[in-house]
Design a protein around this motif. Structure first.
Motif, PDB file in Angstrom:
ATOM      1  N   TYR A 134     -15.022 -16.545 -11.589  1.00  0.00           N
ATOM      2  CA  TYR A 134     -14.539 -17.881 -11.266  1.00  0.00           C
ATOM      3  C   TYR A 134     -14.064 -17.890  -9.820  1.00  0.00           C
ATOM      4  CZ  TYR A 134     -14.862 -18.453 -16.249  1.00  0.00           C
ATOM      5  OH  TYR A 134     -15.349 -18.510 -17.530  1.00  0.00           O
ATOM      6  N   LEU A 135     -14.623 -18.795  -9.022  1.00  0.00           N
ATOM      7  CA  LEU A 135     -14.283 -18.938  -7.605  1.00  0.00           C
ATOM      8  C   LEU A 135     -13.478 -20.208  -7.423  1.00  0.00           C
ATOM      9  CD1 LEU A 135     -14.592 -18.389  -4.522  1.00  0.00           C
ATOM     10  CD2 LEU A 135     -16.741 -19.641  -4.656  1.00  0.00           C
ATOM     11  N   VAL A 136     -12.327 -20.095  -6.769  1.00  0.00           N
ATOM     12  CA  VAL A 136     -11.470 -21.244  -6.502  1.00  0.00           C
ATOM     13  C   VAL A 136     -11.653 -21.639  -5.042  1.00  0.00           C
ATOM     14  CG1 VAL A 136      -9.106 -22.120  -6.485  1.00  0.00           C
ATOM     15  CG2 VAL A 136      -9.812 -20.473  -8.237  1.00  0.00           C
ATOM     16  N   LEU A 137     -12.054 -22.893  -4.819  1.00  0.00           N
ATOM     17  CA  LEU A 137     -12.262 -23.434  -3.470  1.00  0.00           C
ATOM     18  C   LEU A 137     -11.305 -24.595  -3.243  1.00  0.00           C
ATOM     19  CD1 LEU A 137     -16.157 -23.647  -3.610  1.00  0.00           C
ATOM     20  CD2 LEU A 137     -14.859 -22.036  -2.240  1.00  0.00           C
ATOM     21  N   ARG A 138     -10.858 -24.742  -1.991  1.00  0.00           N
ATOM     22  CA  ARG A 138     -10.013 -25.870  -1.592  1.00  0.00           C
ATOM     23  C   ARG A 138     -10.575 -26.492  -0.328  1.00  0.00           C
ATOM     24  NH1 ARG A 138      -4.472 -22.854  -2.454  1.00  0.00           N
ATOM     25  NH2 ARG A 138      -4.318 -23.152  -4.694  1.00  0.00           N
ATOM     26  N   GLU A 139     -10.330 -27.766  -0.175  1.00  0.00           N
ATOM     27  CA  GLU A 139     -10.756 -28.432   1.066  1.00  0.00           C
ATOM     28  C   GLU A 139      -9.995 -27.835   2.235  1.00  0.00           C
ATOM     29  OE1 GLU A 139     -10.924 -32.661   1.111  1.00  0.00           O
ATOM     30  OE2 GLU A 139     -11.792 -32.751  -0.897  1.00  0.00           O
ATOM     31  N   SER A 140     -10.725 -27.619   3.330  1.00  0.00           N
ATOM     32  CA  SER A 140     -10.144 -26.942   4.488  1.00  0.00           C
ATOM     33  C   SER A 140      -9.623 -27.945   5.502  1.00  0.00           C
ATOM     34  CB  SER A 140     -11.205 -26.057   5.136  1.00  0.00           C
ATOM     35  OG  SER A 140     -10.697 -25.452   6.299  1.00  0.00           O
ATOM     36  N   LEU A 200     -14.763 -25.720   3.380  1.00  0.00           N
ATOM     37  CA  LEU A 200     -13.931 -25.326   2.241  1.00  0.00           C
ATOM     38  C   LEU A 200     -13.311 -23.965   2.495  1.00  0.00           C
ATOM     39  CD1 LEU A 200     -16.517 -26.227  -0.543  1.00  0.00           C
ATOM     40  CD2 LEU A 200     -14.472 -27.529  -0.024  1.00  0.00           C
ATOM     41  N   ASP A 201     -12.185 -23.718   1.877  1.00  0.00           N
ATOM     42  CA  ASP A 201     -11.554 -22.405   1.925  1.00  0.00           C
ATOM     43  C   ASP A 201     -11.717 -21.739   0.568  1.00  0.00           C
ATOM     44  OD1 ASP A 201     -10.574 -22.435   4.548  1.00  0.00           O
ATOM     45  OD2 ASP A 201      -8.790 -23.561   3.946  1.00  0.00           O
ATOM     46  N   ALA A 202     -12.255 -20.536   0.568  1.00  0.00           N
ATOM     47  CA  ALA A 202     -12.325 -19.744  -0.658  1.00  0.00           C
ATOM     48  C   ALA A 202     -10.959 -19.107  -0.850  1.00  0.00           C
ATOM     49  CB  ALA A 202     -13.421 -18.695  -0.544  1.00  0.00           C
ATOM     50  N   VAL A 203     -10.317 -19.406  -1.963  1.00  0.00           N
ATOM     51  CA  VAL A 203      -8.940 -18.990  -2.190  1.00  0.00           C
ATOM     52  C   VAL A 203      -8.839 -17.751  -3.074  1.00  0.00           C
ATOM     53  CG1 VAL A 203      -6.711 -19.740  -3.129  1.00  0.00           C
ATOM     54  CG2 VAL A 203      -8.172 -21.374  -1.958  1.00  0.00           C
ATOM     55  N   LEU A 204      -9.656 -17.696  -4.137  1.00  0.00           N
ATOM     56  CA  LEU A 204      -9.470 -16.662  -5.147  1.00  0.00           C
ATOM     57  C   LEU A 204     -10.760 -16.449  -5.931  1.00  0.00           C
ATOM     58  CD1 LEU A 204      -7.216 -15.093  -7.026  1.00  0.00           C
ATOM     59  CD2 LEU A 204      -7.501 -17.101  -8.449  1.00  0.00           C
ATOM     60  N   VAL A 205     -11.016 -15.201  -6.321  1.00  0.00           N
ATOM     61  CA  VAL A 205     -12.038 -14.889  -7.319  1.00  0.00           C
ATOM     62  C   VAL A 205     -11.351 -14.161  -8.462  1.00  0.00           C
ATOM     63  CG1 VAL A 205     -14.078 -14.829  -5.849  1.00  0.00           C
ATOM     64  CG2 VAL A 205     -12.722 -12.774  -6.093  1.00  0.00           C
ATOM     65  N   THR A 206     -11.760 -14.470  -9.689  1.00  0.00           N
ATOM     66  CA  THR A 206     -11.159 -13.849 -10.857  1.00  0.00           C
ATOM     67  C   THR A 206     -12.200 -13.713 -11.960  1.00  0.00           C
ATOM     68  OG1 THR A 206      -9.363 -13.965 -12.482  1.00  0.00           O
ATOM     69  CG2 THR A 206     -10.309 -16.055 -11.767  1.00  0.00           C
ATOM     70  N   ALA A 207     -12.013 -12.727 -12.812  1.00  0.00           N
ATOM     71  CA  ALA A 207     -12.879 -12.545 -13.972  1.00  0.00           C
ATOM     72  C   ALA A 207     -12.219 -13.090 -15.233  1.00  0.00           C
ATOM     73  CB  ALA A 207     -13.214 -11.068 -14.157  1.00  0.00           C
ATOM     74  N   SER A 208     -11.025 -13.653 -15.096  1.00  0.00           N
ATOM     75  CA  SER A 208     -10.283 -14.186 -16.238  1.00  0.00           C
ATOM     76  C   SER A 208     -10.583 -15.673 -16.428  1.00  0.00           C
ATOM     77  CB  SER A 208      -8.782 -14.005 -16.024  1.00  0.00           C
ATOM     78  OG  SER A 208      -8.058 -14.726 -16.991  1.00  0.00           O
ATOM     79  N   PRO A 209     -11.178 -16.051 -17.563  1.00  0.00           N
ATOM     80  CA  PRO A 209     -11.416 -17.474 -17.795  1.00  0.00           C
ATOM     81  C   PRO A 209     -10.110 -18.261 -17.930  1.00  0.00           C
ATOM     82  CG  PRO A 209     -12.024 -16.193 -19.734  1.00  0.00           C
ATOM     83  CD  PRO A 209     -11.673 -15.228 -18.654  1.00  0.00           C
ATOM     84  N   TYR A 210      -9.044 -17.597 -18.369  1.00  0.00           N
ATOM     85  CA  TYR A 210      -7.753 -18.276 -18.482  1.00  0.00           C
ATOM     86  C   TYR A 210      -7.222 -18.663 -17.110  1.00  0.00           C
ATOM     87  CZ  TYR A 210      -7.806 -16.107 -23.152  1.00  0.00           C
ATOM     88  OH  TYR A 210      -8.139 -15.694 -24.412  1.00  0.00           O
ATOM     89  N   GLU A 211      -7.304 -17.755 -16.156  1.00  0.00           N
ATOM     90  CA  GLU A 211      -6.832 -18.046 -14.798  1.00  0.00           C
ATOM     91  C   GLU A 211      -7.703 -19.116 -14.151  1.00  0.00           C
ATOM     92  OE1 GLU A 211      -5.269 -15.602 -10.873  1.00  0.00           O
ATOM     93  OE2 GLU A 211      -6.547 -14.569 -12.324  1.00  0.00           O
TER      94      GLU A 211
END
Length: 186
Positions: A86-92, A99-110
């Motif tokens: 899961y990749l979290v993007l925000r407007e830059s 866009l700014d890439a903020v976080l990558v995670t393997a947790s579907p909950y996060e």
């Protein structure tokens, strides 16, 4: 299975984002995360390839951190038909990147936690086979299934009826639903 000594591991993960023309007049561009690059070097919106108006960028390289406390979430992700990152993007705010890439995670909950806000864009990217094996090995080393515990009822009798008495825990001799009486002041 013996528990592993480390409670977290980390791997740099590059994310590839594709920019293609929008299909409506309100959205000029469509941004989609399309791939991950395990072990990638640093990048900041480096163009990888161009096909007409569609462009793929190596947007960023972020650390993918796996925590032992999230092993259950990783197991659920792996049990899905397509295990994903899961990749979290925000407007830059910057003009040079959209866009700014903020976080990558393997947790579907996060991933779901970030998707609950309207400020972030959460993209689901299929894991590569090597990444699946890496996450699976870590999750299996730390996952502890919780046993089922059947709830026991208390012994209180619930079939008894005391109409008009209100809560049985409160001492009151009269009907709690009666209309208030008039007090005569002398």
């Amino acid at each position: 299975m013996a528990k592993a000594a480390n409670n977290c591991i980390e791997m740099p993960l590059g994310v590839v984002v594709r920019k293609s023309p929008g299909v409506t007049r309100w959205a000029r561009w469509n941004w989609r995360a399309v791939a991950v690059l395990p072990g990638a070097g640093p990048a900041d919106w480096t163009e990888l390839r161009r096909e007409g108006e569609a462009v793929e960028y190596h947007a960023a390289t972020l650390p993918l951190v796996l925590w032992s406390s999230d092993a259950e979430a990783y197991m659920i992700n792996l049990a899905d038909g397509t295990p994903s990152i899961y990749l979290v993007l925000r407007e830059s705010e910057a003009a040079d990147r959209p866009l700014d890439a903020v976080l990558v995670t393997a947790s579907p909950y996060e991933g779901q936690d970030y998707a609950d806000t309207s400020d972030d864009i959460v993209e689901k990217i299929a894991m590569t086979p090597g990444l699946i094996a890496w996450v699976r090995d870590f999750a299996l080393a730390h996952f502890e299934a919780e046993g089922f515990v059947k709830r026991k009822r208390d012994r209180k009798r619930v079939d008894l009826v005391e109409d008009g008495r209100g809560d049985a825990r409160i001492r009151q001799e009269s009907d709690v639903y009666r209309a208030p009486g008039r007090r005569v002041v002398q």
